[in-house]
Design an enzyme around this catalytic site. Structure first.
Site: not given
Ligand code: 5RP
Length: 239
Positions: A41, A110, A113, A119, A137
């Site tokens: 995502s 992570k 989102g 995930e 990143k």
């Protein structure tokens, strides 16, 4: 006549989509015919769908995808990529996903989102998780710049917050459009500010066993290859 204003090259913005597309396309090119893959995502991942759709059209690539969010499911369908539910397969050949931070051991934060719970489940079901990121990143210590997302059940959530804060962070309940953000799983997100996460494995273990916590955005020891793209679109792959 007034002389023309000199161009200020220093002020020219780099286009973040160049790095995103380059990393995503390189990862999508790793996908083999006849495989089933985890669909991550986020804005970087959307370019994977774009390239897979192109490969389906141009090469007749046969691929099925298991999405990590409702948003990705809708985008994959719009690109004509066949979907399969995680419940209906034994294992995924590969999962591809973005990340918010990657440390030198390839541990990740992570969940920017709010999709990290699915995930993590999808990544854990794949033979390999391939992570796609821009060079920006790649950081030394997780959590110094990006807040760690922790998904909590709304029921009694203030108690989960107290337990999470006891690990050494301050928290903020994530909002969207003036409302508490609700994840695809019907839960809420605490964004946790640490001074830096010195021991990601120990923190992940603490959060894994915490009552009221559904899941967190720390991916420790889960990452395979990391596809990294520069602002200019040059790609390198960490094995
Ligand atoms: C969503 C995620 C994303 O992969 C992560 O936030 C990176 O997103 P983007 O590619 O938009 O920067 O973990 O939960």
């Amino acid at each position: 006549m007034a002389s023309p204003k000199p161009i200020d090259y220093g002020a020219r913005m780099t286009d973040p989509n160049v790095a995103k597309r380059a990393a995503a396309y390189a990862a999508a090119n790793l996908v083999q015919d006849g495989t089933t893959i985890g669909l991550g995502s986020g804005s970087t991942f959307l370019f994977v769908l774009e390239r897979l759709a192109e490969r389906i059209r141009n090469e007749g690539l046969k691929v099925r995808g298991t999405p990590t969010s409702n948003g990705t499911a809708a985008a994959a369908q719009a690109h004509g990529i066949p979907l399969v539910a995680l419940e209906d397969i034994e294992q995924l050949d590969l999962a591809i996903d973005g990340a918010d931070e990657v440390d030198p051991q390839k541990n990740l934060i992570k969940g920017g989102g709010a999709a990290h719970t699915r995930e993590r489940i999808v990544a854990a079901t794949a033979k390999e998780l391939v992570v796609i990121v821009g060079e920006n990143k790649m950081i030394d210590v997780l959590g110094k710049a990006f807040r760690l997302p922790v998904e909590v059940l709304p029921f009694g959530w203030t108690h989960a917050r107290r337990r999470v804060e006891a690990t050494g962070c301050t928290t903020e309940l994530r909002q969207k459009d003036g409302q508490t953000l609700v994840t695809d799983n019907g839960n809420w997100i605490l964004d946790c500010t640490y001074p830096g996460i010195a021991d990601p494995a120990a923190l992940a273990k603490d959060l894994d066993s915490m009552v009221g916590v559904v899941d967190h955005g720390l991916f420790v020891g889960m990452t395979g290859r990391v596809v990294i793209a520069s602002d200019a679109g040059d790609v390198r792959i960490l094995p």
